[in-house]
Design an enzyme around this catalytic site. Structure first.
Site, PDB file in Angstrom:
ATOM      1  N   LEU A  39      10.711   9.782   6.508  1.00  0.00           N
ATOM      2  CA  LEU A  39      10.913  10.788   7.553  1.00  0.00           C
ATOM      3  C   LEU A  39      11.454  10.185   8.848  1.00  0.00           C
ATOM      4  O   LEU A  39      11.084   9.086   9.237  1.00  0.00           O
ATOM      5  CB  LEU A  39       9.604  11.516   7.866  1.00  0.00           C
ATOM      6  CG  LEU A  39       8.895  12.245   6.733  1.00  0.00           C
ATOM      7  CD1 LEU A  39       7.821  13.165   7.309  1.00  0.00           C
ATOM      8  CD2 LEU A  39       9.830  13.024   5.848  1.00  0.00           C
ATOM      9  N   HIS A  40      12.332  10.948   9.481  1.00  0.00           N
ATOM     10  CA  HIS A  40      12.841  10.608  10.813  1.00  0.00           C
ATOM     11  C   HIS A  40      12.751  11.879  11.662  1.00  0.00           C
ATOM     12  O   HIS A  40      12.230  12.917  11.181  1.00  0.00           O
ATOM     13  CB  HIS A  40      14.268  10.056  10.740  1.00  0.00           C
ATOM     14  CG  HIS A  40      15.185  10.897   9.903  1.00  0.00           C
ATOM     15  ND1 HIS A  40      15.540  12.181  10.251  1.00  0.00           N
ATOM     16  CD2 HIS A  40      15.802  10.655   8.722  1.00  0.00           C
ATOM     17  CE1 HIS A  40      16.348  12.674   9.340  1.00  0.00           C
ATOM     18  NE2 HIS A  40      16.518  11.782   8.379  1.00  0.00           N
ATOM     19  N   HIS A  43      13.591  15.273  10.154  1.00  0.00           N
ATOM     20  CA  HIS A  43      12.574  15.949   9.333  1.00  0.00           C
ATOM     21  C   HIS A  43      11.535  16.625  10.224  1.00  0.00           C
ATOM     22  O   HIS A  43      11.070  17.722   9.924  1.00  0.00           O
ATOM     23  CB  HIS A  43      11.876  14.939   8.415  1.00  0.00           C
ATOM     24  CG  HIS A  43      12.766  14.323   7.387  1.00  0.00           C
ATOM     25  ND1 HIS A  43      13.233  13.039   7.486  1.00  0.00           N
ATOM     26  CD2 HIS A  43      13.271  14.822   6.240  1.00  0.00           C
ATOM     27  CE1 HIS A  43      13.978  12.758   6.431  1.00  0.00           C
ATOM     28  NE2 HIS A  43      14.023  13.832   5.658  1.00  0.00           N
ATOM     29  N   GLY A 154      17.876  21.078   5.917  1.00  0.00           N
ATOM     30  CA  GLY A 154      18.753  20.629   6.987  1.00  0.00           C
ATOM     31  C   GLY A 154      20.219  20.935   6.696  1.00  0.00           C
ATOM     32  O   GLY A 154      20.673  20.861   5.554  1.00  0.00           O
ATOM     33  N   LYS A 156      22.501  19.046   7.579  1.00  0.00           N
ATOM     34  CA  LYS A 156      23.151  17.754   7.354  1.00  0.00           C
ATOM     35  C   LYS A 156      23.691  17.686   5.914  1.00  0.00           C
ATOM     36  O   LYS A 156      24.809  17.241   5.679  1.00  0.00           O
ATOM     37  CB  LYS A 156      22.124  16.648   7.627  1.00  0.00           C
ATOM     38  CG  LYS A 156      22.362  15.329   6.990  1.00  0.00           C
ATOM     39  CD  LYS A 156      23.330  14.501   7.795  1.00  0.00           C
ATOM     40  CE  LYS A 156      23.530  13.111   7.281  1.00  0.00           C
ATOM     41  NZ  LYS A 156      23.173  12.846   5.922  1.00  0.00           N
ATOM     42  N   GLN A 160      24.476  21.058  -0.215  1.00  0.00           N
ATOM     43  CA  GLN A 160      23.155  21.297  -0.826  1.00  0.00           C
ATOM     44  C   GLN A 160      22.551  22.609  -0.291  1.00  0.00           C
ATOM     45  O   GLN A 160      22.009  23.409  -1.052  1.00  0.00           O
ATOM     46  CB  GLN A 160      22.222  20.129  -0.502  1.00  0.00           C
ATOM     47  CG  GLN A 160      20.761  20.399  -0.805  1.00  0.00           C
ATOM     48  CD  GLN A 160      19.885  19.184  -0.571  1.00  0.00           C
ATOM     49  OE1 GLN A 160      19.885  18.280  -1.382  1.00  0.00           O
ATOM     50  NE2 GLN A 160      19.136  19.154   0.522  1.00  0.00           N
ATOM     51  N   SER A 193      18.004   9.208   6.364  1.00  0.00           N
ATOM     52  CA  SER A 193      17.140   8.136   5.852  1.00  0.00           C
ATOM     53  C   SER A 193      17.975   6.950   5.392  1.00  0.00           C
ATOM     54  O   SER A 193      17.475   5.826   5.312  1.00  0.00           O
ATOM     55  CB  SER A 193      16.297   8.656   4.690  1.00  0.00           C
ATOM     56  OG  SER A 193      15.569   9.782   5.103  1.00  0.00           O
ATOM     57  N   ARG A 194      19.248   7.200   5.052  1.00  0.00           N
ATOM     58  CA  ARG A 194      20.095   6.113   4.547  1.00  0.00           C
ATOM     59  C   ARG A 194      20.734   5.291   5.672  1.00  0.00           C
ATOM     60  O   ARG A 194      21.365   4.271   5.391  1.00  0.00           O
ATOM     61  CB  ARG A 194      21.178   6.665   3.618  1.00  0.00           C
ATOM     62  CG  ARG A 194      20.612   7.174   2.286  1.00  0.00           C
ATOM     63  CD  ARG A 194      21.714   7.546   1.312  1.00  0.00           C
ATOM     64  NE  ARG A 194      21.209   7.746  -0.035  1.00  0.00           N
ATOM     65  CZ  ARG A 194      21.000   8.926  -0.610  1.00  0.00           C
ATOM     66  NH1 ARG A 194      21.227  10.042   0.061  1.00  0.00           N
ATOM     67  NH2 ARG A 194      20.556   9.004  -1.849  1.00  0.00           N
TER      68      ARG A 194
HETATM   69  O1  PAF Z   1      17.575  16.864   0.783  1.00  0.00           O
HETATM   70  C1  PAF Z   1      16.695  16.266   0.140  1.00  0.00           C
HETATM   71  O2  PAF Z   1      15.918  15.482   0.679  1.00  0.00           O
HETATM   72  C2  PAF Z   1      16.577  16.491  -1.359  1.00  0.00           C
HETATM   73  O3  PAF Z   1      17.822  16.675  -1.943  1.00  0.00           O
HETATM   74  C3  PAF Z   1      15.632  17.667  -1.722  1.00  0.00           C
HETATM   75  C4  PAF Z   1      16.148  18.992  -1.197  1.00  0.00           C
HETATM   76  C5  PAF Z   1      14.244  17.392  -1.159  1.00  0.00           C
HETATM   77  C6  PAF Z   1      15.507  17.777  -3.248  1.00  0.00           C
HETATM   78  O4  PAF Z   1      15.018  16.616  -3.819  1.00  0.00           O
END
Ligand code: PAF
Length: 286
Positions: A39-40, A43, A154, A156, A160, A193-194
């Site tokens: 977490l940062h 999050h 997010g 970001k 997704q 996180s990366r």
């Molecule tokens: O964005 C993420 O951290 C992941 O892709 C998620 C949505 C938790 C699914 O594993």
């Protein structure tokens, strides 16, 4: 059940269900913030937003193996459960669900959610063809398990977000998907996180990604034709030492191609590599 910094950590589905049932019986609404941990502040901002939308906030922390392809960073992905729960507690969250892989993918697990539409936009899916099936499957499982009123993701990870929003609508999952704005360092780099993978030199060059998005968005807003504006952005990034996977302008929701600003609202999306770190980012044009 474990407890860290005063927050209960459910490892098993049954533990999670039991607490949620108690809250439901008391008439309390629930928000879910699915994460992979590490977490940062980005999050923490999901939790802050979730707290404005529901009485209780649950965070799942699970590094989901099915969304990583062979050779990606599943093993190396940063894991720090204790620090994560402390950060979640400080942000005012109520409950963490941190299952083991075997709890999520039990013996004989054989089902995958097949996603189309924004999942096949030719962006992340072009470079990570199995990624969104893994994301959609685990998110569908989390939503079915927790049955939250809202779930916060997010911006970001913009593709997704659109994939999950589409899935929730298409499958009538009965949850409102809420988008949280991207949090940035002072120099514009999106929190991720990366980012810990970046060397000092790469970290110094990384803000060029957001700069290129901003310059391109401003040019399109000012009336520049889209294709040359994108070409210019790709060239800027190459000059700053990035290997650009894509830098595209798309319709904000479907992620379909756009030819002109009139096709908007438009989102610019980029993925580019600095050394061994792959960064993604995006920005709205309108
Ligand atoms: O964005 C993420 O951290 C992941 O892709 C998620 C949505 C938790 C699914 O594993």
């Amino acid at each position: 059940m474990d407890e860290i910094a005063g927050v209960a950590v459910a490892r098993a589905d049954a533990e999670l269900r039991e607490i949620l049932a108690r809250w439901r019986a008391a008439g309390e609404s629930v928000a879910l913030t699915p994460t992979m941990g590490a977490l940062h502040a980005g999050h923490a901002s999901l939790v802050t937003l979730a707290k404005t939308r529901a009485r209780r906030v649950v965070m799942s922390i699970f590094v989901n193996p099915t969304q990583f392809a062979e050779g990606e960073d599943f093993e190396a992905y940063p894991r720090a459960l204790e620090a994560d729960v402390e950060a979640f507690a400080a942000a005012g969250g109520d409950l963490v669900y941190a299952p083991a892989v075997a709890e999520v993918y039990g013996e004989g697990f054989a089902t995958t959610v097949s996603v189309g539409g924004p999942a096949l936009a030719g962006l992340e899916d072009r470079f990570r063809p199995t990624h969104f099936a893994g994301v959609a499957t685990v998110v569908a499982k989390l939503l079915c398990l927790a049955r939250p009123d809202v779930a916060v993701f997010g911006e970001k990870d913009y593709q997704q977000l659109q994939v999950i929003s589409r899935m929730a609508r298409d499958l009538d999952l009965g949850v409102e998907i809420v988008a949280a704005p991207t949090l940035r360092e002072a120099d514009g780099l999106a929190l991720s996180s990366r980012n810990v993978y970046l060397s000092a030199d790469e970290r110094a060059r990384a803000p060029a990604l957001h700069r290129a998005l901003r310059v391109c968005a401003e040019a399109i807003r000012a009336g520049a034709p889209i294709a040359p504006a994108l070409e210019d952005a790709r060239a800027r990034l190459a000059a700053a030492g990035f290997d650009v996977d894509y830098f595209e302008a798309r319709r904000a929701e479907s992620l379909a191609s756009v030819e002109a600003a009139a096709d908007g609202p438009i989102r610019l999306l980029v993925a580019a590599r600095l050394g061994r770190t792959r960064l993604i980012d995006n920005i709205g044009v309108d």
